[in-house]
Scaffold this motif. Structure first.
Motif, PDB file in Angstrom:
ATOM      1  N   ASP A  35       0.813  -1.220   0.000  1.00  0.00           N
ATOM      2  CA  ASP A  35       0.000   0.000   0.000  1.00  0.00           C
ATOM      3  C   ASP A  35       0.845   1.268   0.000  1.00  0.00           C
ATOM      4  O   ASP A  35       0.455   2.276  -0.589  1.00  0.00           O
ATOM      5  CB  ASP A  35      -0.939   0.008   1.214  1.00  0.00           C
ATOM      6  N   ASN A  36       2.000   1.246   0.672  1.00  0.00           N
ATOM      7  CA  ASN A  36       2.820   2.461   0.710  1.00  0.00           C
ATOM      8  C   ASN A  36       3.372   2.814  -0.669  1.00  0.00           C
ATOM      9  O   ASN A  36       3.552   3.990  -0.997  1.00  0.00           O
ATOM     10  CB  ASN A  36       3.974   2.305   1.715  1.00  0.00           C
ATOM     11  N   ILE A  37       3.606   1.796  -1.499  1.00  0.00           N
ATOM     12  CA  ILE A  37       4.069   2.044  -2.868  1.00  0.00           C
ATOM     13  C   ILE A  37       2.922   2.592  -3.710  1.00  0.00           C
ATOM     14  O   ILE A  37       3.093   3.508  -4.516  1.00  0.00           O
ATOM     15  CB  ILE A  37       4.616   0.752  -3.504  1.00  0.00           C
ATOM     16  N   ARG A  38       1.732   2.046  -3.508  1.00  0.00           N
ATOM     17  CA  ARG A  38       0.554   2.548  -4.228  1.00  0.00           C
ATOM     18  C   ARG A  38       0.239   3.983  -3.802  1.00  0.00           C
ATOM     19  O   ARG A  38      -0.142   4.814  -4.626  1.00  0.00           O
ATOM     20  CB  ARG A  38      -0.650   1.643  -3.963  1.00  0.00           C
ATOM     21  N   LYS A  39       0.379   4.256  -2.517  1.00  0.00           N
ATOM     22  CA  LYS A  39       0.068   5.596  -2.012  1.00  0.00           C
ATOM     23  C   LYS A  39       1.005   6.634  -2.620  1.00  0.00           C
ATOM     24  O   LYS A  39       0.590   7.755  -2.924  1.00  0.00           O
ATOM     25  CB  LYS A  39       0.164   5.626  -0.485  1.00  0.00           C
ATOM     26  N   TYR A  40       2.266   6.281  -2.788  1.00  0.00           N
ATOM     27  CA  TYR A  40       3.228   7.192  -3.411  1.00  0.00           C
ATOM     28  C   TYR A  40       2.747   7.586  -4.810  1.00  0.00           C
ATOM     29  O   TYR A  40       2.908   8.723  -5.247  1.00  0.00           O
ATOM     30  CB  TYR A  40       4.590   6.506  -3.494  1.00  0.00           C
ATOM     31  N   ASN A  41       2.142   6.635  -5.512  1.00  0.00           N
ATOM     32  CA  ASN A  41       1.652   6.852  -6.878  1.00  0.00           C
ATOM     33  C   ASN A  41       0.131   7.017  -6.923  1.00  0.00           C
ATOM     34  O   ASN A  41      -0.497   6.733  -7.943  1.00  0.00           O
ATOM     35  CB  ASN A  41       2.050   5.664  -7.757  1.00  0.00           C
ATOM     36  N   GLU A  42      -0.437   7.496  -5.831  1.00  0.00           N
ATOM     37  CA  GLU A  42      -1.891   7.491  -5.678  1.00  0.00           C
ATOM     38  C   GLU A  42      -2.635   8.233  -6.782  1.00  0.00           C
ATOM     39  O   GLU A  42      -3.665   7.776  -7.273  1.00  0.00           O
ATOM     40  CB  GLU A  42      -2.264   8.087  -4.321  1.00  0.00           C
ATOM     41  N   ARG A  43      -2.130   9.368  -7.184  1.00  0.00           N
ATOM     42  CA  ARG A  43      -2.856  10.145  -8.193  1.00  0.00           C
ATOM     43  C   ARG A  43      -2.856   9.420  -9.537  1.00  0.00           C
ATOM     44  O   ARG A  43      -3.881   9.349 -10.218  1.00  0.00           O
ATOM     45  CB  ARG A  43      -2.243  11.533  -8.343  1.00  0.00           C
ATOM     46  N   LYS A  44      -1.719   8.888  -9.905  1.00  0.00           N
ATOM     47  CA  LYS A  44      -1.647   8.142 -11.161  1.00  0.00           C
ATOM     48  C   LYS A  44      -2.498   6.875 -11.075  1.00  0.00           C
ATOM     49  O   LYS A  44      -3.167   6.488 -12.036  1.00  0.00           O
ATOM     50  CB  LYS A  44      -0.191   7.787 -11.487  1.00  0.00           C
ATOM     51  N   GLU A  45      -2.484   6.228  -9.912  1.00  0.00           N
ATOM     52  CA  GLU A  45      -3.329   5.049  -9.678  1.00  0.00           C
ATOM     53  C   GLU A  45      -4.798   5.401  -9.890  1.00  0.00           C
ATOM     54  O   GLU A  45      -5.544   4.660 -10.525  1.00  0.00           O
ATOM     55  CB  GLU A  45      -3.141   4.543  -8.242  1.00  0.00           C
ATOM     56  N   THR A  46      -5.200   6.544  -9.333  1.00  0.00           N
ATOM     57  CA  THR A  46      -6.602   6.960  -9.410  1.00  0.00           C
ATOM     58  C   THR A  46      -7.028   7.232 -10.844  1.00  0.00           C
ATOM     59  O   THR A  46      -8.086   6.775 -11.293  1.00  0.00           O
ATOM     60  CB  THR A  46      -6.837   8.215  -8.553  1.00  0.00           C
ATOM     61  N   LEU A  47      -6.222   7.976 -11.580  1.00  0.00           N
ATOM     62  CA  LEU A  47      -6.581   8.326 -12.951  1.00  0.00           C
ATOM     63  C   LEU A  47      -6.642   7.095 -13.851  1.00  0.00           C
ATOM     64  O   LEU A  47      -7.514   6.990 -14.717  1.00  0.00           O
ATOM     65  CB  LEU A  47      -5.593   9.354 -13.502  1.00  0.00           C
ATOM     66  N   LEU A  48      -5.733   6.153 -13.640  1.00  0.00           N
ATOM     67  CA  LEU A  48      -5.779   4.912 -14.419  1.00  0.00           C
ATOM     68  C   LEU A  48      -7.026   4.117 -14.058  1.00  0.00           C
ATOM     69  O   LEU A  48      -7.732   3.605 -14.938  1.00  0.00           O
ATOM     70  CB  LEU A  48      -4.525   4.074 -14.156  1.00  0.00           C
ATOM     71  N   PHE A  49      -7.315   4.019 -12.771  1.00  0.00           N
ATOM     72  CA  PHE A  49      -8.494   3.287 -12.312  1.00  0.00           C
ATOM     73  C   PHE A  49      -9.771   3.855 -12.934  1.00  0.00           C
ATOM     74  O   PHE A  49     -10.636   3.112 -13.399  1.00  0.00           O
ATOM     75  CB  PHE A  49      -8.579   3.354 -10.783  1.00  0.00           C
ATOM     76  N   LEU A  50      -9.893   5.178 -12.960  1.00  0.00           N
ATOM     77  CA  LEU A  50     -11.094   5.809 -13.506  1.00  0.00           C
ATOM     78  C   LEU A  50     -11.202   5.581 -15.013  1.00  0.00           C
ATOM     79  O   LEU A  50     -12.303   5.422 -15.551  1.00  0.00           O
ATOM     80  CB  LEU A  50     -11.092   7.301 -13.188  1.00  0.00           C
ATOM     81  N   ASN A  51     -10.061   5.575 -15.696  1.00  0.00           N
ATOM     82  CA  ASN A  51     -10.059   5.223 -17.121  1.00  0.00           C
ATOM     83  C   ASN A  51     -10.671   3.848 -17.330  1.00  0.00           C
ATOM     84  O   ASN A  51     -11.541   3.650 -18.184  1.00  0.00           O
ATOM     85  CB  ASN A  51      -8.616   5.213 -17.652  1.00  0.00           C
ATOM     86  N   ILE A  52     -10.195   2.890 -16.539  1.00  0.00           N
ATOM     87  CA  ILE A  52     -10.642   1.506 -16.686  1.00  0.00           C
ATOM     88  C   ILE A  52     -12.107   1.361 -16.286  1.00  0.00           C
ATOM     89  O   ILE A  52     -12.872   0.625 -16.925  1.00  0.00           O
ATOM     90  CB  ILE A  52      -9.760   0.566 -15.835  1.00  0.00           C
ATOM     91  N   LEU A  53     -12.511   2.077 -15.258  1.00  0.00           N
ATOM     92  CA  LEU A  53     -13.903   2.011 -14.802  1.00  0.00           C
ATOM     93  C   LEU A  53     -14.856   2.455 -15.908  1.00  0.00           C
ATOM     94  O   LEU A  53     -15.903   1.829 -16.142  1.00  0.00           O
ATOM     95  CB  LEU A  53     -14.079   2.894 -13.566  1.00  0.00           C
ATOM     96  N   MET A  54     -14.497   3.517 -16.613  1.00  0.00           N
ATOM     97  CA  MET A  54     -15.343   4.011 -17.697  1.00  0.00           C
ATOM     98  C   MET A  54     -15.317   3.074 -18.902  1.00  0.00           C
ATOM     99  O   MET A  54     -16.333   2.871 -19.568  1.00  0.00           O
ATOM    100  CB  MET A  54     -14.901   5.423 -18.097  1.00  0.00           C
ATOM    101  N   ILE A  55     -14.157   2.496 -19.169  1.00  0.00           N
ATOM    102  CA  ILE A  55     -14.065   1.532 -20.272  1.00  0.00           C
ATOM    103  C   ILE A  55     -14.932   0.314 -19.977  1.00  0.00           C
ATOM    104  O   ILE A  55     -15.633  -0.206 -20.859  1.00  0.00           O
ATOM    105  CB  ILE A  55     -12.596   1.104 -20.496  1.00  0.00           C
ATOM    106  N   ASN A  56     -14.906  -0.136 -18.731  1.00  0.00           N
ATOM    107  CA  ASN A  56     -15.684  -1.318 -18.348  1.00  0.00           C
ATOM    108  C   ASN A  56     -17.179  -1.108 -18.564  1.00  0.00           C
ATOM    109  O   ASN A  56     -17.917  -2.056 -18.851  1.00  0.00           O
ATOM    110  CB  ASN A  56     -15.417  -1.668 -16.883  1.00  0.00           C
ATOM    111  N   GLU A  57     -17.632   0.129 -18.443  1.00  0.00           N
ATOM    112  CA  GLU A  57     -19.050   0.435 -18.645  1.00  0.00           C
ATOM    113  C   GLU A  57     -19.498   0.156 -20.077  1.00  0.00           C
ATOM    114  O   GLU A  57     -20.687  -0.016 -20.338  1.00  0.00           O
ATOM    115  CB  GLU A  57     -19.321   1.902 -18.295  1.00  0.00           C
TER     116      GLU A  57
END
Length: 312
Positions: free
Chosen positions: A229-251
């Motif tokens: 989690d500490n590695i993910r937190k360091y990259n949290e903003r990039k993680e979030t933007l990628l996640f939202l991309n995928i969430l919209m694609i999945n729709e």
């Protein structure tokens, strides 16, 4: 000039996470004999600057972080981490006047290949093609048949498809923990590149109509990756933007069962849990977070997706 660490454009799916950026800074600066108080200050500033190049546009904010690194460097010019950060921010956000900081970086970085590589990148951007070619020839001769040269080839490869192929070649080399440290790649650096690589791959699939593969690429590379989690937190903003991309694609997936199955996997990701936690504290969290990003215009749609699937 791109960030000196641009040679580290790579992605890794299976890797032991045991070399954090804090550990890298601590170990390398300590070996140079730098005071522990300065090292601690450098670690903090380096963490605070992690999103500056990719996401920050406010020159006041940029100026403040630059000043922090400048003040740190004045305390001990051997602090190559501070010099590297200044080089990165100067070029990408402020201007081209960073030659003095480049010289300090070259003088004190403990990674020998970076000395030549940094000068090579500088010549490509602001010097001469002849000198660039000379530096590249030196690197090819000195590091022939080594992971270092394979990494450098990622930077020198212009064709996007060939570059992706080169990245895949490097992946296998980086399964070796010793190679990772030899190249100076921290866990945060690797995961950041993993996120970037996955975004490129997902968009490639999406743009060619392979929507299901785009989501699968994310689940395979990010959702199922064993990243602390500490590695993910360091990259949290990039993680979030990628996640939202995928969430919209999945729709856009037509198969209801597959879409639902994917949503369950997405719901269990670090970022989905983070968004749910923050939204419980502030119902406008997502909208505020997306301010100034490519998702701002889709913020209402994203909120509906989260709400309809009980993700917030």
């Amino acid at each position: 000039m791109k960030k000196i660490i641009l040679i580290k454009f790579l992605i890794l799916s299976i890797l032991t996470f045991s070399f954090t950026r804090e550990e890298k800074i601590q170990n390398s600066l300590q070996k140079l004999g730098i005071n522990q108080e300065i090292i601690n200050e450098t670690v903090k500033a380096d963490y605070d600057a992690r999103d500056i190049v990719a996401f920050q546009t406010d020159e006041v904010v940029i100026g403040k972080i630059l000043q922090r690194f400048s003040d740190i460097l004045k305390k001990d010019e051997r602090n190559y981490v501070a010099a590297e950060n200044i080089i990165t921010i100067y070029e990408s956000k402020i201007g081209k006047d960073y030659k003095n900081y480049l010289d300090l970086f070259v003088k004190y970085t403990p990674y020998d290949f970076e000395k030549t590589f940094a000068k090579m990148v500088y010549e490509r951007s602001y010097g001469s093609q002849k000198k660039y070619d000379e530096y590249y020839s030196q690197l090819k001769e000195k590091y022939k048949n080594t992971p270092i040269l394979e990494m450098i080839k990622i930077y020198t490869t212009k064709d996007k498809i060939q570059r992706q192929a080169q990245i895949k070649k490097v992946l296998n080399l980086l399964k070796d923990e010793n190679v990772k440290k030899e190249l100076g790649l921290s866990d945060e650096d690797i995961h950041s590149m993993n996120l970037t690589y996955t975004l490129v791959e997902a968009r490639k699939y999406y743009n060619t109509g392979k929507i299901e593969k785009a989501v699968l690429e994310y689940i395979k590379n990010i959702g199922n990756s064993n990243v602390p989690d500490n590695i993910r937190k360091y990259n949290e903003r990039k993680e979030t933007l990628l996640f939202l991309n995928i969430l919209m694609i999945n729709e856009e997936i037509k198969n209801p069962a597959l879409k639902k199955e994917n949503l369950k996997k997405l719901e269990n990701t670090f970022i989905a849990k983070k968004i749910k936690l923050e939204t419980a504290k502030d119902e406008d969290y997502l909208e505020k977070y997306l301010e100034g990003t490519e998702f701002k215009k889709n913020s209402k749609n994203l909120e509906e997706i989260f709400e309809n699937n009980n993700m917030i």
